[in-house]
Scaffold this motif. Structure first.
Motif, PDB file in Angstrom:
ATOM      1  N   ALA A 374      54.808 -59.183  11.767  1.00  5.96           N
ATOM      2  CA  ALA A 374      54.501 -60.304  12.657  1.00  5.96           C
ATOM      3  C   ALA A 374      53.265 -60.015  13.488  1.00  5.96           C
ATOM      4  N   GLN A 375      53.144 -58.787  13.972  1.00  6.87           N
ATOM      5  CA  GLN A 375      51.967 -58.411  14.753  1.00  6.87           C
ATOM      6  C   GLN A 375      50.697 -58.460  13.894  1.00  6.87           C
ATOM      7  N   GLN A 376      50.828 -58.034  12.642  1.00  7.57           N
ATOM      8  CA  GLN A 376      49.675 -58.052  11.744  1.00  7.57           C
ATOM      9  C   GLN A 376      49.242 -59.483  11.457  1.00  7.57           C
ATOM     10  N   LEU A 377      50.210 -60.361  11.208  1.00  6.64           N
ATOM     11  CA  LEU A 377      49.891 -61.757  10.940  1.00  6.64           C
ATOM     12  C   LEU A 377      49.224 -62.407  12.140  1.00  6.64           C
ATOM     13  N   GLU A 378      49.699 -62.068  13.325  1.00  6.09           N
ATOM     14  CA  GLU A 378      49.088 -62.620  14.532  1.00  6.09           C
ATOM     15  C   GLU A 378      47.645 -62.143  14.657  1.00  6.09           C
ATOM     16  N   GLY A 379      47.404 -60.852  14.369  1.00  2.89           N
ATOM     17  CA  GLY A 379      46.048 -60.319  14.432  1.00  2.89           C
ATOM     18  C   GLY A 379      45.110 -60.939  13.415  1.00  2.89           C
ATOM     19  N   GLN A 382      47.213 -65.636  10.967  1.00  4.55           N
ATOM     20  CA  GLN A 382      47.949 -66.232   9.858  1.00  4.55           C
ATOM     21  C   GLN A 382      49.369 -66.552  10.302  1.00  4.55           C
ATOM     22  N   THR A 383      49.930 -67.599   9.733  1.00  4.06           N
ATOM     23  CA  THR A 383      51.321 -67.937  10.027  1.00  4.06           C
ATOM     24  C   THR A 383      52.198 -67.903   8.791  1.00  4.06           C
ATOM     25  N   GLU A 384      51.616 -67.624   7.638  1.00  7.03           N
ATOM     26  CA  GLU A 384      52.385 -67.537   6.395  1.00  7.03           C
ATOM     27  C   GLU A 384      52.137 -66.171   5.779  1.00  7.03           C
ATOM     28  N   ILE A 390      47.821 -59.590   1.188  1.00  2.00           N
ATOM     29  CA  ILE A 390      47.692 -58.288   1.840  1.00  2.00           C
ATOM     30  C   ILE A 390      46.356 -57.669   1.446  1.00  2.00           C
ATOM     31  N   GLN A 391      45.598 -57.222   2.418  1.00  4.41           N
ATOM     32  CA  GLN A 391      44.266 -56.676   2.198  1.00  4.41           C
ATOM     33  C   GLN A 391      44.202 -55.205   2.619  1.00  4.41           C
ATOM     34  N   PRO A 392      43.223 -54.456   2.087  1.00  3.50           N
ATOM     35  CA  PRO A 392      43.052 -53.057   2.515  1.00  3.50           C
ATOM     36  C   PRO A 392      42.856 -52.929   4.026  1.00  3.50           C
ATOM     37  N   GLU A 450      37.822 -56.993  -0.736  1.00  2.00           N
ATOM     38  CA  GLU A 450      39.054 -57.741  -0.548  1.00  2.00           C
ATOM     39  C   GLU A 450      39.779 -57.912  -1.873  1.00  2.00           C
ATOM     40  N   ILE A 451      41.081 -58.128  -1.785  1.00  2.00           N
ATOM     41  CA  ILE A 451      41.907 -58.361  -2.966  1.00  2.00           C
ATOM     42  C   ILE A 451      41.955 -59.853  -3.234  1.00  2.00           C
ATOM     43  N   ASN A 452      41.683 -60.227  -4.473  1.00  2.00           N
ATOM     44  CA  ASN A 452      41.779 -61.624  -4.886  1.00  2.00           C
ATOM     45  C   ASN A 452      42.886 -61.752  -5.922  1.00  2.00           C
TER      46      ASN A 452
END
Length: 504
Positions: A374-379, A382-384, A390-392, A450-452
């Motif tokens: 949740a903390q990572q998504l907030e940073g 993103q909300t989904e 997921i990126q490096p 980035e990962i695609n």
């Protein structure tokens, strides 16, 4: 330990940040690194069974099939599916700047509540809105789900009528560059998300063949949200302006902008009514918790959002009604509800098939990981949560990020270099193969940072032919650099002549 790190406490803020927001956590799509830039996509494209009227071009039918699959999967996994209610809608024309407002001087029309039976498709089709709509609402009010329901109806229409534009759903949080025009961003998103070739995507955007569903305006960094509104307005004033466009945003953030979207109309999704809540609880045989909710006005106000009513319904089996009713404060009752929901989700996880051959993590570990997520998504604004996103950059330490890129680059260069070496060796000689393999691997391949992702693959014969042409050119160069002196001596000129003919 700070409260947010206490696995026994899951606050409302943590719940909002982990956002079920769009209403789902999707772990089914394939996560793939686009190794060597476009190396995989150079040979492989995307393929899904086309859908819709055969009168529509096949590449459009393929895109329609992908969008249809995406929307169906997202709705199926939506947390809001626990609450099957036609949400209340209020027209708020003051939230948009309509093209004719500058010419016709009229007073601001007050907000107008629509009949409860009004669907989002009917709003979209209204002659005053004409397919250019802003959807507003509070966190958890069902904005994303409403947009997905609209997308589902529009997909059916596009399948039946080949002249209708194709709905495409994009999240504005990926608009990272302020200098990136909305038109170019759309083309890039078509390629990244749906695998649409750039020139085809440009044609679709320029010729108004797409129906844009743009969500998550509020998910951008706060300093960039109004810039995004301005970029959308520039798109709406350009030659490639879309005929139909829907934008979704939280009302709190949007109302603070000085700039208004130049759309034809806006609606704000309304909280659930007491009658809707009661009826829904009766429909799912959860009437036992109604009394507790109804007796606490503050708790009732919270449950008026579809998100939290869904949480309540899903947590029902873990709620001890007598214990819940004995709690005095709304805060304690709400915390009990969230704890029950988390416990219910953990039980469902353990009883699933994910841990058949291994020991499941403890509740503490799982909750700590969810808080971290949740903390990572907030940073990342993103909300989904999508596994393929997921990126490096999500790695916690800079050294780990550097190590990841080094390992990927080494594997990429070795793979491509050895592939070229083996192919040239089989057709020529080992020395040539090794030399060219080292050159190609070391100089021409650079992995993306980035990962695609891609969902399906197919052979692209045009790209294969281009690759073979490049291979033959490399073979010809190796012949000149290594075999030319020998050929001049022993008369092996046929190789040189053949190379020249192939590369012409």
């Amino acid at each position: 330990m700070p409260e947010s790190e206490d696995p026994k406490k899951v606050s409302n803020n943590d719940l909002r940040n982990a956002q079920f927001g769009g209403g789902f956590i999707n772990a089914e799509n394939v996560n793939a690194q686009r190794i060597g830039g476009d190396i995989l996509n150079f040979f492989l494209g995307q393929q899904t069974a086309p859908v819709g009227n055969p009168a529509r071009p096949e590449n459009q039918r393929l895109l329609l099939a992908q969008v249809k699959h995406e929307v169906a999967a997202r709705l199926e996994q939506s947390l809001h599916n626990a609450v099957l209610i036609n949400l209340g809608k209020q027209l708020q024309p003051q939230q948009v700047k309509r093209p004719w407002d500058a010419e016709i001087k009229i007073g601001l029309k007050p907000p107008e509540s629509l009949p409860d039976t009004t669907t989002i498709l009917e709003v979209f089709d209204d002659s005053a809105i004409a397919g250019k709509l802003l959807i507003l609402g509070k966190p958890g009010s069902g904005k994303t789900t409403t947009q997905l329901e609209l997308a589902q109806a529009l997909i059916i229409r596009a399948e039946e009528q080949p002249s209708c534009p194709i709905p495409v759903a994009f999240n504005l949080s990926t608009w990272k560059d302020d200098k990136h025009s909305m038109r170019d961003w759309l083309v890039a998103e078509l390629k990244s998300k749906y695998g649409v070739r750039k020139d085809i995507g440009e044609g679709w955007v320029d010729n108004h063949q797409l129906l844009l569903l743009l969500d998550g305006l509020d998910e951008l960094e706060s300093v960039r949200q109004e810039l995004c509104v301005q970029a959308i307005n520039q798109l709406l004033q350009s030659e490639c302006r879309p005929q139909y466009i829907v934008v979704g945003s939280r009302s709190e953030e949007y109302t603070n902008y000085k700039t208004r979207l130049q759309l034809n109309g806006a609606i704000c999704l309304q909280p659930l009514t007491k009658n809707q809540i009661f009826t829904n609880l009766i429909d799912v045989n959860h009437s036992g918790i109604w009394q507790t909710i109804n007796d606490d006005p503050n708790l009732l106000e919270l449950v008026k959002t579809p998100l939290l009513l869904s949480v309540t319904i899903l947590a029902y089996q873990e709620i001890a009604i007598d214990k819940w009713q004995k709690l005095i404060s709304t805060k304690d009752r709400f915390q009990y509800l969230l704890d029950a929901y988390v416990q219910r989700m953990l039980i469902r996880l353990i009883n699933g098939t994910a841990y058949v051959k291994q020991k499941p993590p403890t509740d503490r570990q799982t909750q700590m990981w969810l808080i971290r997520l949740a903390q990572q998504l907030e940073g990342e604004s993103q909300t989904e949560f999508l596994i393929e996103n997921i990126q490096p950059s999500w790695l916690p330490f800079n050294n780990l990020r550097k190590a990841f890129h080094i390992v990927v680059e080494i594997i990429t260069k070795l793979t491509v270099g050895l592939t070229f070496a083996i192919i040239i060796w089989l057709s020529d000689r080992l020395t040539n193969g090794l030399i060219l393999g080292v050159i190609v691997g070391a100089t021409t391949i650079k992995p993306n940072s980035e990962i695609n992702t891609f969902e399906a693959i197919r052979w692209s014969y045009e790209r294969v032919k281009t690759a073979l042409r490049i291979l033959l050119i490399c073979w010809f160069i190796s012949s000149i650099l290594i075999d030319a002196p020998i050929a001049m001596v022993i008369g092996k000129t046929d190789k040189l002549i053949g190379g020249v003919i192939v590369t012409l």
